[in-house]
Design an enzyme around this catalytic site. Structure first.
Site, PDB file in Angstrom:
ATOM      1  N   CYS A  79      17.051 -10.477  22.698  1.00 19.95           N
ATOM      2  CA  CYS A  79      17.859 -10.039  21.450  1.00 19.95           C
ATOM      3  C   CYS A  79      17.385 -10.449  20.055  1.00 19.95           C
ATOM      4  O   CYS A  79      17.737  -9.599  18.826  1.00 19.95           O
ATOM      5  CB  CYS A  79      19.058 -11.017  21.772  1.00 19.95           C
ATOM      6  SG  CYS A  79      20.007 -10.531  23.524  1.00 19.95           S
ATOM      7  N   CYS A 105      -4.942   6.741 -14.827  1.00 22.53           N
ATOM      8  CA  CYS A 105      -4.722   4.898 -14.722  1.00 22.53           C
ATOM      9  C   CYS A 105      -3.672   4.528 -13.774  1.00 22.53           C
ATOM     10  O   CYS A 105      -2.595   4.581 -14.498  1.00 22.53           O
ATOM     11  CB  CYS A 105      -4.061   4.283 -16.118  1.00 22.53           C
ATOM     12  SG  CYS A 105      -4.683   2.503 -16.088  1.00 22.53           S
ATOM     13  N   CYS A 141     -10.910   1.254  -6.808  1.00 18.43           N
ATOM     14  CA  CYS A 141     -11.207   2.251  -8.213  1.00 18.43           C
ATOM     15  C   CYS A 141      -9.914   1.993  -9.267  1.00 18.43           C
ATOM     16  O   CYS A 141      -8.631   2.748  -8.458  1.00 18.43           O
ATOM     17  CB  CYS A 141     -12.001   3.095  -8.451  1.00 18.43           C
ATOM     18  SG  CYS A 141     -11.958   3.702 -10.042  1.00 18.43           S
TER      19      CYS A 141
HETATM   20 ZN   LIG Z   1      -4.418   1.496 -18.065  1.00 21.21          ZN
HETATM   21 ZN   LIG Z   2      20.861  -8.201  23.148  1.00 25.78          ZN
HETATM   22 ZN   LIG Z   3     -12.944   2.667 -11.657  1.00 25.62          ZN
END
Ligand SMILES: [Zn+2]
Ligand SMILES: [Zn+2]
Ligand SMILES: [Zn+2]
Ligand SMILES: [Zn+2]
Ligand SMILES: [Zn+2]
Ligand SMILES: [Zn+2]
Ligand SMILES: [Zn+2]
Length: 583
Positions: free
Chosen positions: A251, A303, A291
């Protein structure tokens, strides 16, 4: 639930003291009666269901009904436990605890025509306008009525105590009924209903069927609360937690899993955490590796940390005034873990869903197979018996169900959430291999069974049909055994060695989920069209309703499904497929 107990502190403290007896009465357990014992209690049979238990207590202790009811409500309709306390602690203790006073106060009766002074309102009233309870306390009817009204409104109908200071006695329901109905007939009705429904609300062995819209039935089990049942309305559910039948998941596991599946935020969060929209084309872009300069398929580089578009030769040091320095390796680790957890979840979820979906597909097979059977029957062939194909289909449904729920089980069994402290990494790995081995064997055979059942046997030669028949029969036996083994593995090898107090799992039922039968004592002819006895001609369709199919789990659709199905017992076999087939 209106008549909740939460406001009654006394009740809870009483119950706490009761729980102390829990271990002492274990030797008094009676042997449960044989055969299917799960019962459907309808609105019509509720009264007689209650009477049965009342009768037993009244007979044994020579009590009047309201005293028996008071005792039973106190002991939550557990007759065995009540008897156990009686044997162990005696009648006086039993009565005292529950607030039952069976002393006659003949000597105290005031002579007719006299007056008494009510200690509550201090009025002098004629004795005919006052009432003496079993405990001996006597007050005027006005005060009693007020008291009863307050208690009924507070939701304490089942245990209305005497008004006298420190008196523990429970008031006679006949007195309550009588006085309240004189002035507030609607309240008297409410009181009556609460008393009646106490048999369901306060009873460990009885629960309302969780169907929506509600079918009006309750289910009474005899023995183990960890079981799965089917109401006469067709609703199949876990008696313990009232959600869909979910074994071999416990359960708790099921609750966690259902919540996890519901939380779409899981996925949403993951997308937010792992992708960022491209500043140019706005498609989500996933980050690859460490990176933080990511590039979109459109060619735009940006970026990762601030989302700003950059040139391809972006480096951290070359952008002045940039706040990306707050980036920590730790955060990276965290998101890596979230990603891994998500993939793990998806692994189990996809398999769980795949079996749920297959199940839905295969449910349609039922009709196709009916058709194939009738086509083959029309041909002049020596093939007469087609029980193997119907039994095989039932076996397929049941095994699919087990397979489907075995994935959420595995997700929690071998995950970090529940048993992290109870197993070493090595132990867990061994157990996981053991389980997955079983699971894969089952999976392989279920797929084979499915494949053979999908064969268009109506277009085949008799010899080929006979061959398929053999395969289906064999695979039915194998999958049944393997399902059994999965449950055994869970019970003995996986959970058995752990302290799994809150992971009880409903046992495997080869015949499928048990259908509760109507309580026979109250069977009335005029009910017969409304509630057919569950044993006759009802179709069996145990399907796992997947997380996304809430619209299908309603009671009404199942009711329709049953009505439309053919009678004649084709799909209502009370024997395991293979047993019938051998006959
Ligand atoms: Zn940045
Ligand atoms: Zn149950
Ligand atoms: Zn980078
Ligand atoms: Zn009074
Ligand atoms: Zn009293
Ligand atoms: Zn129901
Ligand atoms: Zn882009």
């Amino acid at each position: 639930m209106e008549d909740g107990m939460s406001s009654d502190e006394d009740y809870y403290s009483d119950r706490d003291s009761l729980d102390g007896l829990e271990n002492e009465d274990s030797e008094f357990h009676c042997t449960p009666p044989k055969g299917p014992t799960t019962k459907v209690i309808t609105k019509e049979s509720l009264l007689s269901a209650q009477r049965e238990d009342l009768r037993r207590v009244m007979d044994l202790l020579s009590l009047r009904e309201h005293h028996a009811r008071t005792l039973l409500i106190y002991y939550r309709w557990d007759v065995e436990r009540l008897f156990a306390v009686l044997v162990e602690k005696g009648k006086a203790f039993l009565f005292d605890q529950a607030g039952v006073t069976v002393v006659e106060h003949e000597g105290l009766e005031s002579p007719l025509g006299s007056t008494i002074t009510c200690d509550i309102c201090m009025d002098d009233v004629p004795s005919v306008e006052a009432t003496r309870e079993d405990c001996g306390h006597c007050f005027c009817n006005n005060c009693w009525t007020e008291h009863f009204m307050v208690k009924i409104n507070e939701g304490q109908s089942r245990r209305i105590r005497c008004m006298a200071h420190k008196c523990n006695a429970i008031c006679d329901e006949a007195v309550v009924r009588n006085l309240v109905s004189k002035r507030h007939p609607d309240m008297a009705e409410k009181f009556e209903r609460f008393l009646l429904e106490s048999y369901i609300e306060d009873n460990k062995r009885v629960k309302w069927c969780p169907s929506t819209p509600h079918c009006g039935n309750a289910i009474r089990i005899e023995d183990d609360e960890f079981c799965e049942v089917e109401c006469s309305c067709g609703m199949q559910f876990c008696f313990s937690c009232l959600s869909e039948a979910h074994s071999p998941c416990s359960c708790l596991m099921w609750e966690l899993w259902a919540k996890k599946c519901r939380d779409e935020s899981e996925t949403v969060n993951w997308i937010t955490a792992h992708t960022k929209p491209c500043p140019k084309c706005h498609k989500p872009v996933e980050k690859n590796g460490g990176c933080n300069l990511v590039s979109c398929i459109c060619g735009q580089a940006f970026c990762w940390l601030c989302g700003g578009a950059t040139g391809r030769d972006h480096t951290w040091s070359s952008i002045s005034g940039h706040s990306c320095g707050r980036y920590k390796a730790e955060r990276e680790k965290k998101s890596e873990r979230a990603k891994r957890d998500h993939y793990r979840y998806m692994h189990y979820y996809n398999r769980y869903r795949a079996h749920t979906d297959s199940f839905k597909q295969e449910s349609k097979l039922k009709e196709i197979i009916q058709e194939r059977v009738s086509i083959t029957e029309e041909r002049d062939s020596r093939l007469r018996d087609f029980s193997w194909v119907n039994n095989g289909l039932l076996r397929l449904f049941r095994s699919r169900r087990v397979l489907s729920y075995s994935y959420p089980f595995a997700f929690y069994m071998f995950g970090d959430e529940l048993f992290n402290d109870e197993m070493t990494k090595e132990e867990r790995e061994i157990k996981q291999h053991l389980f997955e081995d079983q699971q894969q064997q089952l999976e392989g055979n279920v797929e084979k069974l499915s494949k053979f059942l999908e064969e268009p046997f109506d277009q085949y030669s008799e010899d080929k049909v006979m061959e398929i028949r053999m395969q289906v029969i064999n695979l039915s036996v194998i999958t049944d055994t393997l399902c059994q083994k999965v449950y055994e593995c869970i019970e003995n090898d996986l959970l058995g060695s752990l302290q799994y107090g809150n992971h009880n799992i409903a046992p495997y039922k080869s015949k499928g989920i048990e259908k509760a039968s109507e309580l026979t004592a109250c069977w009335k002819a005029n009910n017969s069209d409304k509630y057919p006895p569950s044993d006759c001609g009802a179709s069996e369709l145990d399907r796992p309703s997947g997380s996304g199919s809430s619209d299908e789990s309603g009671c009404s659709s199942r009711k329709r499904a049953r009505k439309d199905s053919p009678g004649g017992g084709l799909f209502d076999l009370n024997l395991p497929a293979e047993v019938i087939d051998r006959n």
